[in-house]
Design an enzyme around this catalytic site. Structure first.
Site, mmCIF file in Angstrom:
data_model
loop_
_atom_site.group_PDB
_atom_site.id
_atom_site.type_symbol
_atom_site.label_atom_id
_atom_site.label_comp_id
_atom_site.label_asym_id
_atom_site.label_seq_id
_atom_site.Cartn_x
_atom_site.Cartn_y
_atom_site.Cartn_z
ATOM 1 N N TYR B 379 80.300 56.656 32.055
ATOM 2 C CA TYR B 379 80.686 56.644 30.639
ATOM 3 C C TYR B 379 79.516 56.763 29.668
ATOM 4 O O TYR B 379 78.436 56.235 29.906
ATOM 5 C CB TYR B 379 81.406 55.336 30.306
ATOM 6 C CG TYR B 379 82.599 55.068 31.162
ATOM 7 C CD1 TYR B 379 83.812 55.696 30.910
ATOM 8 C CD2 TYR B 379 82.524 54.188 32.240
ATOM 9 C CE1 TYR B 379 84.927 55.433 31.706
ATOM 10 C CE2 TYR B 379 83.629 53.929 33.035
ATOM 11 C CZ TYR B 379 84.825 54.556 32.764
ATOM 12 O OH TYR B 379 85.918 54.305 33.544
ATOM 13 N N ASP B 381 79.740 55.600 26.081
ATOM 14 C CA ASP B 381 80.763 54.972 25.244
ATOM 15 C C ASP B 381 80.669 55.332 23.772
ATOM 16 O O ASP B 381 81.691 55.371 23.088
ATOM 17 C CB ASP B 381 80.710 53.455 25.421
ATOM 18 C CG ASP B 381 81.182 53.018 26.803
ATOM 19 O OD1 ASP B 381 82.178 53.585 27.282
ATOM 20 O OD2 ASP B 381 80.569 52.118 27.392
ATOM 21 N N GLY B 383 79.341 58.281 22.318
ATOM 22 C CA GLY B 383 79.663 59.677 22.055
ATOM 23 C C GLY B 383 81.013 60.111 22.584
ATOM 24 O O GLY B 383 81.589 61.088 22.092
ATOM 25 N N GLU B 384 81.527 59.428 23.582
ATOM 26 C CA GLU B 384 82.819 59.812 24.139
ATOM 27 C C GLU B 384 83.977 59.064 23.475
ATOM 28 O O GLU B 384 84.993 59.659 23.126
ATOM 29 C CB GLU B 384 82.833 59.559 25.655
ATOM 30 C CG GLU B 384 81.868 60.478 26.412
ATOM 31 C CD GLU B 384 81.797 60.183 27.914
ATOM 32 O OE1 GLU B 384 81.324 61.059 28.657
ATOM 33 O OE2 GLU B 384 82.188 59.076 28.342
ATOM 34 N N GLY B 386 83.489 56.456 20.921
ATOM 35 C CA GLY B 386 83.234 55.898 19.589
ATOM 36 C C GLY B 386 83.024 54.404 19.694
ATOM 37 O O GLY B 386 83.981 53.644 19.823
ATOM 38 N N TYR B 469 85.602 46.709 29.032
ATOM 39 C CA TYR B 469 84.347 46.036 28.751
ATOM 40 C C TYR B 469 84.231 45.653 27.288
ATOM 41 O O TYR B 469 84.651 46.397 26.421
ATOM 42 C CB TYR B 469 83.172 46.956 29.087
ATOM 43 C CG TYR B 469 82.309 46.412 30.184
ATOM 44 C CD1 TYR B 469 82.523 46.798 31.499
ATOM 45 C CD2 TYR B 469 81.302 45.489 29.923
ATOM 46 C CE1 TYR B 469 81.737 46.286 32.513
ATOM 47 C CE2 TYR B 469 80.525 44.973 30.944
ATOM 48 C CZ TYR B 469 80.748 45.374 32.239
ATOM 49 O OH TYR B 469 79.984 44.857 33.247
ATOM 50 N N HIS B 526 77.529 48.703 39.021
ATOM 51 C CA HIS B 526 77.332 49.682 37.952
ATOM 52 C C HIS B 526 76.114 49.289 37.129
ATOM 53 O O HIS B 526 75.602 48.181 37.247
ATOM 54 C CB HIS B 526 78.580 49.768 37.071
ATOM 55 C CG HIS B 526 78.993 48.459 36.496
ATOM 56 N ND1 HIS B 526 79.669 47.504 37.217
ATOM 57 C CD2 HIS B 526 78.802 47.914 35.272
ATOM 58 C CE1 HIS B 526 79.883 46.442 36.471
ATOM 59 N NE2 HIS B 526 79.361 46.661 35.279
ATOM 60 N N ASP B 535 64.253 54.130 13.571
ATOM 61 C CA ASP B 535 63.360 54.912 12.709
ATOM 62 C C ASP B 535 62.460 53.939 11.961
ATOM 63 O O ASP B 535 62.778 53.483 10.864
ATOM 64 C CB ASP B 535 64.186 55.778 11.742
ATOM 65 C CG ASP B 535 63.273 56.599 10.823
ATOM 66 O OD1 ASP B 535 62.033 56.501 10.952
ATOM 67 O OD2 ASP B 535 63.816 57.316 9.959
ATOM 68 N N ASP B 537 59.536 52.607 9.796
ATOM 69 C CA ASP B 537 58.731 53.077 8.656
ATOM 70 C C ASP B 537 57.855 51.907 8.234
ATOM 71 O O ASP B 537 58.186 51.179 7.282
ATOM 72 C CB ASP B 537 59.645 53.473 7.480
ATOM 73 C CG ASP B 537 60.100 54.931 7.553
ATOM 74 O OD1 ASP B 537 60.005 55.536 8.643
ATOM 75 O OD2 ASP B 537 60.556 55.453 6.525
ATOM 76 N N ASP B 677 56.179 60.895 10.381
ATOM 77 C CA ASP B 677 57.402 60.101 10.301
ATOM 78 C C ASP B 677 58.010 60.105 11.701
ATOM 79 O O ASP B 677 58.459 61.147 12.190
ATOM 80 C CB ASP B 677 58.357 60.745 9.280
ATOM 81 C CG ASP B 677 59.553 59.847 8.992
ATOM 82 O OD1 ASP B 677 59.641 58.753 9.590
ATOM 83 O OD2 ASP B 677 60.390 60.240 8.164
#
Lengths: 738, 738
Positions: B379, B381, B383-384, B386, B469, B526, B535, B537, B677
């Site tokens: 899986y 989870d 991207g497939e 949501g 899960y 599993h 990100d 900064d 950046d």
């Protein structure tokens, strides 16, 4: 601000004067303020009810001003409780009257006639494991014995004192390559002793430090060869306490005094730091009273239990909470010992054995600066300084939340006189808002299910201040059967003076051995290793250690288009070397302690696993003298067969030892460990590269490992615990002062 | 007990009947209960104030009975708040009226005329980073845009909808190797679709399961080659829900339906489990109401703040607490996004940038069973399915303590109609009784010092239930500048049916691919990997990544008798490959993100370090199709130059993708990252070998990593916070019900 500074100066000055005077007229190996001289022998056994010092070792060595720190509303009731204490459990620590009995027996023993002597350890000699396991409440206690480590005429003696018969058995005697844990008197007297040396005093004054501002520390020196042979030595390094409570940030860098711990003779004074300024006091004081401004970022927040805590402490030492029960006691060397740890089986209701005994056995703290004033700093805090001896009273509401229960320690002074360390350990329930287990059905099924259980745990805590560093040791018990052992590091860095005030002055090739934290202050890189002794007894004493190796396996293409997967391969350790475990990130395993004779309903052996974390490993050369002494950190996990004498991972006589009696040497005997009474050892490790945020005092950094049930229960043991409901929670108002 | 079971049976039965009826008369790709048909268009934009379904996607697909679970005292005030919501910050998520505008614009766009279509993603297209950084409160908002991923006629379209002008820009269109995140309608319809197939129904009945007891799950099938090419497919596996709410423990093992997700056509039915019994329902139900007995182990315990919490949430999304400030929003794919994270400098009082954006970018959960019904379970989870779409309403007092603030999510249905996910995220202050920093002077110095500060933190939590899960994702902010990102795993195992009822029936050579948890139930081994996008900064966007390598060095014997020590060697990463980090236990490093243009007073570059934990690494073969798709787990740490389009570690179209658009492929371009950046990626990993304690529901297992200031502040930033005092703490009474 000035008020706080001058308070400290007032404190140091008279003490220094008094000490200097004493050393002018006397030349005693023990300072004249030793408890034997101060205490009056009475029916309560040398610890008179109106004597304040009896309740704190601290108070015995210094001015009464400090008493206020230790004062506690229940002090007087505690006093009488301690004096009247009697042991009620085979593992209960020695009581005040038992300590006094030991003192009297030793005093009249032939080994100690007409000579100076010191008791370095006086602690319960625990009864044979089998007799403790058989004992039930109501049974008479097994005979009470004290284990004593004493020094006299240059020899160390290990004795067993029978408290009923008064007989003394000499277990070991004579020369050892190492020495016992220092007494507190050893440590404090070492800080004064150099002041009797005129050269030392001249050196201090030459470095621009007023003797009245001097603060010195006794620094164990490890073992590096001939210099450390055949005499008990210590190094002393000093600081300026002028204008700050945090003298640790003001090192008189490069100055090292080598001192004979027995004679207090200055062997050598080396000053290689004449060109290094003493860092300024500015910004070093961390005390609230010394701050220029205060920041009240947060509204009051508190863990509240209006019906009181859910645990009880029976007979002063037996803790019962939720599904757990264990015996808890302070220990001068280990800090805290938990024993007879049992958890309730939710199906049968019976209490099942998990661990016979657990404690922090040894620490190893090597600093990473090989130069003259630093190379020897490779501390073993438990065996050298006494992890429990350094565990000071906890601060209610800050060290532990409301509703905490505080347990005192009772330890002996060097002459055997007991004193009470108040509030040394606390026990409390913790709730951080975390989740024990949960499940919501998702939009996929859309079922109306949302079941969540809050997670409440029981904490046992102590905080040992080994001079600058503070170690917070937590044993956390969870209702799901998990035990988390957590060590937090706070307190103050051991720093090095430097002439640099900015990194731009440093040549790129130069190794500072640490981080420039402030002008003239380097935080030296170091490691911390804390090795835990864990005598697991999963449903009985005979257990096995299983390495459940997680391996990549390949799939045959006719089964499916999947190429690889992981499988678990179980290997039962036959002998000790099979269980010398260096953790491997890319060849991982689970590490189970199982009872091979007991299986669950569907046939899995019952067990607990140790779940590693804080896995930093010592990278020193294995033949480096410090690493030979700290060889118990060569692996993160070891398993040894149970042996009463193998409890201290660095050896019983770790001070100045060469490393010939460590966990590593025992384990190399490669004894059988399958289906035996076995002891698991786990080392939590930290690499610490200091940063400016650690100046002048370090925000706590923690790491922990878990002991987690694995097929120990038939199923999730906390299914039938109710969720929180609004109606059960307290109704609170702001405090009266609001 | 029987009452609870029959409630569920009552629930499943009518739904199944209704669905069967629908499929007899209709053959629509979207189920007839789709929101477009149910919703009435109104001034409030398709979300009428008296329509309950508007406030929960769950309510839209199933009976109104379930509403009660979601009911909340403030529901009606929330309703009007959502309907009247306007964006106030450039990063605020789309409002209900903005969603409705998008819906209308898309409806009239030429791509979607005269065809079925579905909106898979509708989310704010965040403005350019530079314009967000420049924006100050009071400034007009940058123009509002929506990023839309839509499917029509077999193509996926990525569109940018300008909400001011109504214009639509087509960013990408046509065929991709992968597909967008499933809609909730995709998932739910997949669970019903097989019931329109007579062969399927016969198979179920042959396996002894009443159709009324059937519960099926849509299982993403990854990509393994030709079979998965050029059509959007899913596998469906089913369970018996008879006599339990926990149907997951009653698999109809070996039965797999391959379904076309667009046409809902059954492509293939395979049943390789005819000889495997369906495990019994006994002991599987975890709900409190289903327990035979209740155990009240603990007195009530609660985190209390009588003056209320210390944080505020401005304009619905800007969280301010202690020295922290950040923007917080729910996201259908990521779950929770924190942005513009700033911390106050205690010396200057200014808010300093730490992180521009942080979120869980992707998960990878490969199961370790290569056989037919299991090999494809790998899986992703986020991207497939949501991760946010599956984050259900939190349970007050159990998922989060008293005084928590709850934030709702607003997401679009497949036709673009917005709905509200109540209480999806909570924010609360946590106090566990822990210590922020402490120091006691020891008996060695005897100084009267004991300074301790309690540790209070701010938590942001969501819990995503991806079918069985439950992932609990916490962002914890500490006053000392540390951010801890923690993932807890709870919920229900994905289990495999077996004919074995006891391990003694299993040949020693046989691989069960897991642990026998109960009669006929195997918990399959599993892994879990959760990859975070960070990100950073640090005091500005241009940062560098530094590997501070801790190396053994050797000492010259003329300096001291110490042989070895550790030194820290700094290496600045020039390009991406320098920052592809596989952690090494015996060659350790610290990993700093620094601002090379900004130094502390003594010259250290300001920075934060990522402190790894949960370091399990994927051990699958790098060429195995699942690992190619999950290649973002090939290293624990990566650093990429900031690129708006590189946010989803497994690729934008991760469903059935081949792995050609992952973090690994981006990073292999080896772009410069020094003084740029940059984005830091960290993967938390878990190997999970199930044990009986995980049955029938798992006690939470957690792991976390830290983002920790390292020479970011000049010194410990929490010196001037006061300790707790009795007078400030609340006065509490037991609840009225006591």
């Amino acid at each position: 601000m000035e008020g706080a500074y001058s308070f400290l100066r007032r404190l140091f000055f008279p003490i220094s004067i008094i000490i200097l005077l004493f050393f002018t007229v006397l030349n005693l190996p023990y300072p004249p303020s030793s408890p034997a001289d101060l205490s009056s022998s009475s029916d309560t056994g040398g610890c008179t009810t109106n004597s304040a010092w009896c309740f704190s070792s601290k108070n015995r060595f210094h001015s009464t001003k400090k008493q206020l720190v230790l004062d506690h509303p229940t002090e007087s009731s505690k006093r009488s409780r301690h004096i009247n204490a009697v042991p009620r459990h085979p593992l209960d620590p020695l009581t005040i009257s038992e300590f006094n009995k030991v003192k009297a027996i030793i005093q009249s023993h032939e080994l100690f006639q007409n000579t100076q002597y010191a008791l370095h350890t006086v602690a319960l000699e625990e009864p044979e494991k089998q007799s403790v396991l058989k004992w039930k409440k109501g049974d008479p206690l097994p005979s009470r014995k004290a284990s004593v480590v004493a020094r006299a005429k240059g020899d160390s003696h290990v004795l067993t004192v029978d408290l009923d018969s008064g007989s003394v058995a000499v277990v070991e005697t004579g020369h050892h390559s190492g020495y016992p844990t220092m007494t507190v008197e050893d440590m404090t007297s070492a800080t004064w002793a150099p002041l009797s040396n005129a050269d030392f005093n001249r050196t201090i004054i030459d470095r621009g430090v007023d003797l009245a501002d001097l603060a010195c520390l006794p620094i164990s020196l490890g073992w590096f060869g001939k210099t450390e042979e055949k005499r008990r030595l210590i190094k002393v390094q000093c600081y300026s306490s002028k204008d700050t409570a945090n003298f640790y940030m003001r090192p008189i860098e490069g100055l090292t005094v080598l001192l004979d711990l027995d004679t207090k003779e200055v062997v050598e004074i080396v000053d290689k730091g004449k060109n290094i300024p003493i860092p300024k006091a500015a910004n070093t004081d961390y005390r609230f009273a010394a701050q220029n401004s205060h920041q009240n970022l947060l509204n009051p927040i508190s863990i509240e239990q209006p019906k009181g805590p859910s645990f009880t402490v029976e007979d002063d030492h037996l803790v019962k909470w939720a599904n757990w029960e264990f015996h808890l006691k302070p220990d001068a060397r280990a800090g805290v010992i938990v024993s007879r740890v049992k958890v309730k089986d939710p199906l049968t209701g019976s209490m099942r054995n998990v661990m016979y005994k657990g404690f922090s056995s040894e620490l190893f703290v090597p600093y990473m600066d090989p130069t003259d004033a630093w190379y020897f700093k490779t501390y073993m805090d438990a065996g050298e300084y006494g992890f429990g001896l350094q565990a000071m009273p906890l601060d209610p509401l800050n060290d532990c939340p409301r509703n905490a229960y505080y347990m005192d320690g009772v330890f002996p002074a060097a002459d055997g006189t007991p004193y009470v360390r108040s509030n040394m350990v606390c026990v409390f329930e913790s709730y951080a808002g975390d989740i024990g287990w949960r499940h919501s059905e998702s939009p996929i099924t859309g079922l109306p299910i949302r079941e969540v259980r809050p997670k409440v745990t029981l904490m046992v805590r102590m905080a040992a201040s080994v001079a600058n560093y503070d170690y917070i040791v937590d044993w956390e018990f969870q209702t799901d059967g998990l035990i988390r052992v957590k060590v937090g590091l706070s307190g103050i860095l051991m720093v090095k003076g430097t002439s640099y005030v900015n990194l731009n002055q440093v040549n790129a090739q130069e190794n500072l051995f640490g981080t420039l934290l402030s002008e003239n202050v380097i935080g030296v890189i170091h490691d911390h290793y804390i090795t835990f002794y864990l005598d697991m007894d999963i449903d009985g004493s005979n257990n096995s250690f299983v390495n459940v190796n997680i391996q990549r396996a390949y799939n045959s293409p006719d089964v499916s288009p999947r190429r690889s997967y992981l499988k678990a391969v179980r290997n039962v350790a036959k002998t000790e070397k099979d269980a010398q475990i260096k953790l491997k990130l890319y060849d991982p395993s689970e590490f189970h302690v199982i009872n091979p004779s007991k299986r669950t309903r569907v046939g899995n052996p019952v067990g607990y696993k140790v779940v590693p974390a804080g896995t930093a490993a010592s990278l020193l050369d294995l033949d480096d003298p410090p690493q030979r002494r700290g060889a118990f950190t060569n692996n993160q996990i070891w398993v040894t067969p149970y042996n009463r004498t193998e409890q201290w991972a660095g050896g019983l006589f770790v001070y100045q030892s060469k490393g010939e009696d460590t966990l590593a040497t025992w384990s190399d005997r490669n004894r059988p460990i399958e289906n035996k009474d076995i002891v698991l050892w786990y080392t939590l490790g930290f690499h610490h590269v200091p940063c400016q945020e650690d100046f002048p005092i370090m925000p706590t950094v923690s790491s922990s490992f878990d002991l987690k049930p694995v097929n120990f229960f038939e199923s999730n043991p906390i299914l039938n615990i109710p969720p929180n409901a609004e109606k059960d929670l307290p109704i609170c108002n702001a405090a009266a002062s609001a």
